[in-house]
Design a protein around this motif. Structure first.
Motif, PDB file in Angstrom:
ATOM      1  N   MET A   1       8.043  10.807  10.591  1.00 49.35           N
ATOM      2  CA  MET A   1       7.241  10.813   9.375  1.00 49.35           C
ATOM      3  C   MET A   1       6.926   9.376   8.981  1.00 49.35           C
ATOM      4  O   MET A   1       7.807   8.523   8.967  1.00 49.35           O
ATOM      5  CB  MET A   1       8.028  11.511   8.265  1.00 49.35           C
ATOM      6  N   LYS A   2       5.690   9.124   8.672  1.00 55.01           N
ATOM      7  CA  LYS A   2       5.246   7.784   8.290  1.00 55.01           C
ATOM      8  C   LYS A   2       5.589   7.507   6.826  1.00 55.01           C
ATOM      9  O   LYS A   2       5.479   8.373   5.982  1.00 55.01           O
ATOM     10  CB  LYS A   2       3.740   7.668   8.490  1.00 55.01           C
ATOM     11  N   ILE A   3       6.004   6.273   6.571  1.00 58.06           N
ATOM     12  CA  ILE A   3       6.258   5.823   5.205  1.00 58.06           C
ATOM     13  C   ILE A   3       5.529   4.498   5.048  1.00 58.06           C
ATOM     14  O   ILE A   3       5.648   3.618   5.898  1.00 58.06           O
ATOM     15  CB  ILE A   3       7.767   5.637   4.937  1.00 58.06           C
ATOM     16  N   GLY A   4       4.744   4.357   4.000  1.00 57.31           N
ATOM     17  CA  GLY A   4       4.024   3.111   3.765  1.00 57.31           C
ATOM     18  C   GLY A   4       2.529   3.309   3.764  1.00 57.31           C
ATOM     19  O   GLY A   4       2.027   4.369   3.417  1.00 57.31           O
ATOM     20  N   MET A   5       1.793   2.271   4.180  1.00 54.13           N
ATOM     21  CA  MET A   5       0.343   2.296   4.105  1.00 54.13           C
ATOM     22  C   MET A   5      -0.289   3.008   5.309  1.00 54.13           C
ATOM     23  O   MET A   5       0.090   2.769   6.447  1.00 54.13           O
ATOM     24  CB  MET A   5      -0.211   0.880   4.024  1.00 54.13           C
ATOM     25  N   ARG A   6      -1.262   3.877   5.018  1.00 53.41           N
ATOM     26  CA  ARG A   6      -2.029   4.545   6.075  1.00 53.41           C
ATOM     27  C   ARG A   6      -3.119   3.606   6.572  1.00 53.41           C
ATOM     28  O   ARG A   6      -3.669   2.817   5.822  1.00 53.41           O
ATOM     29  CB  ARG A   6      -2.700   5.814   5.531  1.00 53.41           C
TER      30      ARG A   6
ATOM     31  N   LYS B   1       2.974  12.148  -0.246  1.00 53.27           N
ATOM     32  CA  LYS B   1       3.831  11.509  -1.243  1.00 53.27           C
ATOM     33  C   LYS B   1       4.502  10.225  -0.725  1.00 53.27           C
ATOM     34  O   LYS B   1       4.896   9.385  -1.514  1.00 53.27           O
ATOM     35  CB  LYS B   1       4.909  12.486  -1.722  1.00 53.27           C
ATOM     36  N   THR B   2       4.646  10.086   0.600  1.00 56.36           N
ATOM     37  CA  THR B   2       5.354   8.927   1.150  1.00 56.36           C
ATOM     38  C   THR B   2       4.437   7.836   1.684  1.00 56.36           C
ATOM     39  O   THR B   2       4.903   6.771   2.071  1.00 56.36           O
ATOM     40  CB  THR B   2       6.309   9.349   2.289  1.00 56.36           C
ATOM     41  N   THR B   3       3.127   8.095   1.716  1.00 60.20           N
ATOM     42  CA  THR B   3       2.197   7.081   2.206  1.00 60.20           C
ATOM     43  C   THR B   3       1.154   6.782   1.135  1.00 60.20           C
ATOM     44  O   THR B   3       1.001   7.524   0.180  1.00 60.20           O
ATOM     45  CB  THR B   3       1.472   7.545   3.479  1.00 60.20           C
ATOM     46  N   PHE B   4       0.434   5.674   1.341  1.00 57.10           N
ATOM     47  CA  PHE B   4      -0.654   5.330   0.431  1.00 57.10           C
ATOM     48  C   PHE B   4      -1.769   4.665   1.214  1.00 57.10           C
ATOM     49  O   PHE B   4      -1.557   4.141   2.306  1.00 57.10           O
ATOM     50  CB  PHE B   4      -0.156   4.418  -0.705  1.00 57.10           C
ATOM     51  N   SER B   5      -2.961   4.718   0.651  1.00 54.17           N
ATOM     52  CA  SER B   5      -4.136   4.132   1.280  1.00 54.17           C
ATOM     53  C   SER B   5      -4.336   2.715   0.773  1.00 54.17           C
ATOM     54  O   SER B   5      -3.871   2.362  -0.313  1.00 54.17           O
ATOM     55  CB  SER B   5      -5.358   4.988   0.949  1.00 54.17           C
ATOM     56  N   ILE B   6      -5.071   1.928   1.512  1.00 50.77           N
ATOM     57  CA  ILE B   6      -5.390   0.575   1.070  1.00 50.77           C
ATOM     58  C   ILE B   6      -6.246   0.626  -0.199  1.00 50.77           C
ATOM     59  O   ILE B   6      -6.181  -0.241  -1.060  1.00 50.77           O
ATOM     60  CB  ILE B   6      -6.096  -0.235   2.181  1.00 50.77           C
ATOM     61  N   PHE B   7      -7.028   1.706  -0.339  1.00 49.94           N
ATOM     62  CA  PHE B   7      -7.893   1.854  -1.511  1.00 49.94           C
ATOM     63  C   PHE B   7      -7.078   2.172  -2.768  1.00 49.94           C
ATOM     64  O   PHE B   7      -7.517   1.895  -3.873  1.00 49.94           O
ATOM     65  CB  PHE B   7      -8.948   2.921  -1.258  1.00 49.94           C
ATOM     66  N   ASP B   8      -5.888   2.746  -2.597  1.00 51.16           N
ATOM     67  CA  ASP B   8      -5.009   3.010  -3.737  1.00 51.16           C
ATOM     68  C   ASP B   8      -4.532   1.720  -4.390  1.00 51.16           C
ATOM     69  O   ASP B   8      -4.216   1.700  -5.576  1.00 51.16           O
ATOM     70  CB  ASP B   8      -3.805   3.851  -3.308  1.00 51.16           C
ATOM     71  N   LEU B   9      -4.462   0.655  -3.609  1.00 51.58           N
ATOM     72  CA  LEU B   9      -4.028  -0.632  -4.153  1.00 51.58           C
ATOM     73  C   LEU B   9      -5.040  -1.177  -5.160  1.00 51.58           C
ATOM     74  O   LEU B   9      -4.674  -1.852  -6.117  1.00 51.58           O
ATOM     75  CB  LEU B   9      -3.843  -1.654  -3.017  1.00 51.58           C
ATOM     76  N   PHE B  10      -6.316  -0.876  -4.948  1.00 50.30           N
ATOM     77  CA  PHE B  10      -7.368  -1.379  -5.831  1.00 50.30           C
ATOM     78  C   PHE B  10      -7.539  -0.522  -7.078  1.00 50.30           C
ATOM     79  O   PHE B  10      -8.109  -0.972  -8.056  1.00 50.30           O
ATOM     80  CB  PHE B  10      -8.702  -1.467  -5.078  1.00 50.30           C
ATOM     81  N   LYS B  11      -7.060   0.736  -7.050  1.00 49.36           N
ATOM     82  CA  LYS B  11      -7.200   1.638  -8.191  1.00 49.36           C
ATOM     83  C   LYS B  11      -6.286   1.258  -9.348  1.00 49.36           C
ATOM     84  O   LYS B  11      -6.584   1.514 -10.492  1.00 49.36           O
ATOM     85  CB  LYS B  11      -6.898   3.077  -7.769  1.00 49.36           C
TER      86      LYS B  11
END
Length: 67
Positions: A1-6, A56-66
């Motif tokens: 399972m991936k954790i961190g940025m997609r 729930k365990t990953t996030f997109s680079i675009f989420d950082l700008f939101k």
């Protein structure tokens, strides 16, 4: 399972944005459970649980700008 940025995929992003409104409307009319909340869990529970945890365990680079 991936954790961190997609890793972003331009191809998938464009595909998601260009899937037609008409195509979704037709599927909703033909397939009884299409677009209903919780139907993924009924159709394929293993995949639905995996996707929920992944989201729930990953996030997109675009989420950082939101934020």
């Amino acid at each position: 399972m991936k954790i961190g940025m997609r890793k972003p995929s331009i191809k998938k992003s464009i595909s998601a944005r260009t899937t037609g409104k008409a195509k979704r409307a037709v599927k909703k009319a033909v397939v009884p459970g299409y677009g209903k909340k919780g139907m993924g869990l009924v159709k394929n529970p293993k995949k639905a649980v995996y996707n929920k945890v992944y989201k729930k365990t990953t996030f997109s680079i675009f989420d950082l700008f939101k934020k």
